[in-house]
Every structure is written in C-alpha cells, then in structure tokens.
Design a protein around this motif. Structure first.
Motif, mmCIF file in Angstrom:
data_model
loop_
_atom_site.group_PDB
_atom_site.id
_atom_site.type_symbol
_atom_site.label_atom_id
_atom_site.label_comp_id
_atom_site.label_asym_id
_atom_site.label_seq_id
_atom_site.Cartn_x
_atom_site.Cartn_y
_atom_site.Cartn_z
ATOM 1 N N ASP A 66 0.806 -1.224 0.000
ATOM 2 C CA ASP A 66 0.000 0.000 0.000
ATOM 3 C C ASP A 66 0.838 1.273 0.000
ATOM 4 N N ASP A 67 2.150 1.138 0.113
ATOM 5 C CA ASP A 67 3.020 2.314 0.153
ATOM 6 C C ASP A 67 3.422 2.730 -1.254
ATOM 7 N N ALA A 68 3.660 4.027 -1.430
ATOM 8 C CA ALA A 68 4.180 4.548 -2.699
ATOM 9 C C ALA A 68 5.695 4.364 -2.749
ATOM 10 N N SER A 77 6.483 8.929 -7.538
ATOM 11 C CA SER A 77 6.275 10.245 -6.941
ATOM 12 C C SER A 77 5.914 10.093 -5.472
ATOM 13 N N VAL A 78 6.132 11.165 -4.719
ATOM 14 C CA VAL A 78 5.833 11.177 -3.288
ATOM 15 C C VAL A 78 4.343 11.367 -3.095
ATOM 16 N N SER A 79 3.733 10.480 -2.288
ATOM 17 C CA SER A 79 2.311 10.592 -2.012
ATOM 18 C C SER A 79 2.102 11.350 -0.710
ATOM 19 N N GLY A 81 0.766 10.151 1.888
ATOM 20 C CA GLY A 81 0.877 9.228 3.013
ATOM 21 C C GLY A 81 2.290 8.722 3.196
ATOM 22 N N ARG A 82 2.504 7.452 2.851
ATOM 23 C CA ARG A 82 3.806 6.811 3.040
ATOM 24 C C ARG A 82 4.466 6.578 1.682
ATOM 25 N N THR A 83 5.713 7.029 1.565
ATOM 26 C CA THR A 83 6.481 6.845 0.331
ATOM 27 C C THR A 83 7.893 6.409 0.676
ATOM 28 N N TRP A 84 8.342 5.354 0.010
ATOM 29 C CA TRP A 84 9.731 4.924 0.120
ATOM 30 C C TRP A 84 10.536 5.594 -0.984
ATOM 31 N N LEU A 85 11.664 6.198 -0.591
ATOM 32 C CA LEU A 85 12.567 6.844 -1.535
ATOM 33 C C LEU A 85 13.876 6.052 -1.596
ATOM 34 N N VAL A 86 14.349 5.787 -2.800
ATOM 35 C CA VAL A 86 15.550 4.963 -2.963
ATOM 36 C C VAL A 86 16.494 5.601 -3.973
ATOM 37 N N ASP A 87 17.724 5.778 -3.551
ATOM 38 C CA ASP A 87 18.826 6.086 -4.469
ATOM 39 C C ASP A 87 19.703 4.844 -4.478
ATOM 40 N N ILE A 106 18.123 4.538 1.445
ATOM 41 C CA ILE A 106 16.732 4.081 1.553
ATOM 42 C C ILE A 106 16.054 4.902 2.635
ATOM 43 N N ALA A 107 14.909 5.492 2.325
ATOM 44 C CA ALA A 107 14.198 6.314 3.307
ATOM 45 C C ALA A 107 12.705 6.080 3.196
ATOM 46 N N LEU A 108 12.034 6.251 4.309
ATOM 47 C CA LEU A 108 10.573 6.243 4.349
ATOM 48 C C LEU A 108 10.093 7.636 4.729
ATOM 49 N N LEU A 109 9.241 8.207 3.865
ATOM 50 C CA LEU A 109 8.578 9.467 4.184
ATOM 51 C C LEU A 109 7.167 9.169 4.650
ATOM 52 N N GLU A 110 6.760 9.818 5.731
ATOM 53 C CA GLU A 110 5.377 9.738 6.189
ATOM 54 C C GLU A 110 4.846 11.156 6.265
ATOM 55 N N ASP A 111 3.868 11.440 5.401
ATOM 56 C CA ASP A 111 3.333 12.797 5.275
ATOM 57 C C ASP A 111 4.465 13.799 5.048
ATOM 58 N N ASP A 112 5.375 13.431 4.139
ATOM 59 C CA ASP A 112 6.489 14.264 3.679
ATOM 60 C C ASP A 112 7.568 14.499 4.726
ATOM 61 N N ARG A 113 7.592 13.730 5.798
ATOM 62 C CA ARG A 113 8.681 13.801 6.776
ATOM 63 C C ARG A 113 9.400 12.465 6.793
ATOM 64 N N PRO A 114 10.742 12.458 6.684
ATOM 65 C CA PRO A 114 11.459 11.181 6.744
ATOM 66 C C PRO A 114 11.445 10.621 8.159
#
Length: 275
Positions: A66-68, A77-79, A81-87, A106-114
């Motif tokens: 269910d995560d972006a 793109s960043v949602s 809610g929850r988005t995983w960002l990977v470089d 590797i990072a998890l953003l929740e409501d645009d905060r890591p």
C-alpha cells in the motif's frame, strides 16, 4: 502452538533492503563487464543502479503493497501518506571509477517527513541508520559489529567549523559560488567529501557543516533523518525542506543558523579605490 511472528517494522525492513542492495552492488563493483549509459542530464547510470532499484522496488511491493515508491532510476512520486525513496547508488561516478565512496540510500517518508533512513556503504564497511525518536547509529565493520550512537559536534563558531561540499562547480549553476566561498572563508577548513558521506560525517560529529546547492528527494531524505536524530538540522539553503530542490545544509543548530546567514548575505561592497 507456535506464537505468531511479529510483523517486520519499517526500520527492520529498511535494514534488510540495505542487505539486499549490498549483495548486488558489491558483486558489480570493479566488474570488468559493468554496463554504463548516460542519462539525458549527462549523469551516468550502471547496470548495478538499475538492478538494485528493481530488486528493492519488488521487495517493497511485496512487503508494503500500500506504500508509494519513488526511485532515481525507475521513477515514481511522493504521495501524501507513506512513500519509500531509494537512491540505488549515491556516488555512481565513484562506483564506476572504482572509488569506494558510494552508498545505497533508503528512506521512508510519512506525510512528507522522513521517519526512517538507511545509508549502506559496503565498500567502506559502513552503515548508518536512523528512525524517528530512535536515534542515529553507525556500524563500522561486518554484520554483528556493535553499532555506536551518533551525535553532531558541539562547535559554536564558524571559525572552528570543518565544512564540506560536493562540487564547487555546481554552486555557479544552482546557487552562488560567491556565497559558498564566503562560507568557506569564514570556516576553519573546507574539503569536498561530497554526496551522502559529508552529511553522515556531520551526524558523526567529525564534520561540522555539509552544504550543497542542489539535491533530489532520494539524495537527502535518508541523511536528513540521520542528521536530525543525531541532534542536528538538515534543511535546504533557505532553511526549509531539503526536498524542495534548493540545496541541502546539515549542521548542529548553532552552526546551521550561522551558515544560513553566511550563504544569504549580500556580497561585500568594494573598498575605496587605491591612491
């Protein structure tokens, strides 16, 4: 009856994804058949970059359906809610030239905060990680080595500060070389450790300030939570979110304020003409 296995929490998942990435990157580092192509922005991408991002994306699709997801190579793109960002490889130029300073971020953003960040640099035998309200940590050595908790330096004056950037050339394009030089001249010393490493060193307290004029969201989210959990600040060069695209500045709170001021100060007026 066997008790149920508790669900894997987000930090545990991110650390496991770091292991997955390490297995792929180490295998391709120094490979004689490494495949490299040039992206439209003229930055390189290797087959190791795409392999890592594809594998991490697939694992997240299974573990967190269910995560972006947003990655440097395969998009997303960043949602809200929850988005995983990977470089997949931060420092690809180093990777393809055989320089060991590169890492998977590797990072998890929740409501645009890591809220979770893992920076895994297997060629340096180092892994940094952090999670909201759980501190910032470094393991230097093989798995099983006892990690140490990190904290930013306590220096309070620019003339005591050790400063790093990635490349001075990018300041001409994305901000102001004159502004960076003002900051560098005010500091005790400056170097170009670059990319993820300089921000990790700020979290360790071995560097005092890391400044760069341009970053992408996947470049900075993991190190932002690391620096913040180590007691520092990580913003853009205007003091707002570093994912706005207007650079990144990491330091302890006192030096962060002084560095922001130095970077925004107008150029000094020319002195009176000579005789």
């Amino acid at each position: 009856m066997t008790p149920p296995v508790p669900p894997e929490d987000d930090l545990e998942l991110a650390l496991r994804l770091g292991d997955l990435a390490d297995g792929l990157t180490v295998r391709r580092f120094h490979a004689l058949d490494l495949r490299v192509r040039e992206k439209p922005d003229r930055t390189p991408v290797t087959d190791a970059d795409t392999a890592v991002e594809t594998a991490v994306r697939a694992e997240l699709r299974s573990a967190r359906p269910d995560d972006a997801f947003a990655g440097e190579e395969t998009g997303g793109s960043v949602s809200s809610g929850r988005t995983w960002l990977v470089d997949p490889i931060d420092g690809t130029k180093n990777f393809l030239r055989g320089v060991p300073v590169w890492a998977t971020l590797i990072a998890l953003l929740e409501d645009d905060r890591p809220t979770v960040g893992v920076i895994s640099a297997p060629a340096l035998h180092s892994r940094w990680w952090a999670a909201a309200d759980r501190g910032a940590w470094l393991r230097r050595g093989p798995a099983g080595t006892t990690p140490v908790r990190l904290g930013v330096s306590g220096r309070t004056r620019l003339d005591q500060a050790y400063l790093s950037t990635t490349s001075t050339r990018t300041w001409d394009v994305f901000h102001s070389r004159a502004a960076y030089l003002r900051l560098a001249e005010a500091c005790w010393e400056d170097r170009a450790f670059g990319d993820f490493l300089q921000h990790c060193m700020v979290a360790e307290g071995t560097l005092d300030i890391a400044a760069e004029p341009v970053v992408n969201p996947w470049d900075i989210a993991a190190v932002q939570v690391l620096v913040e959990e180590a007691g520092g600040l990580c913003t853009d060069l205007l003091g707002t979110s570093p994912r706005n695209g207007t650079g990144a500045l990491s330091a302890n709170p006192r030096l962060h304020r002084l560095a922001l001021k130095a970077l925004s100060a107008p150029p000094a007026a020319p002195g009176p003409p000579g005789p």
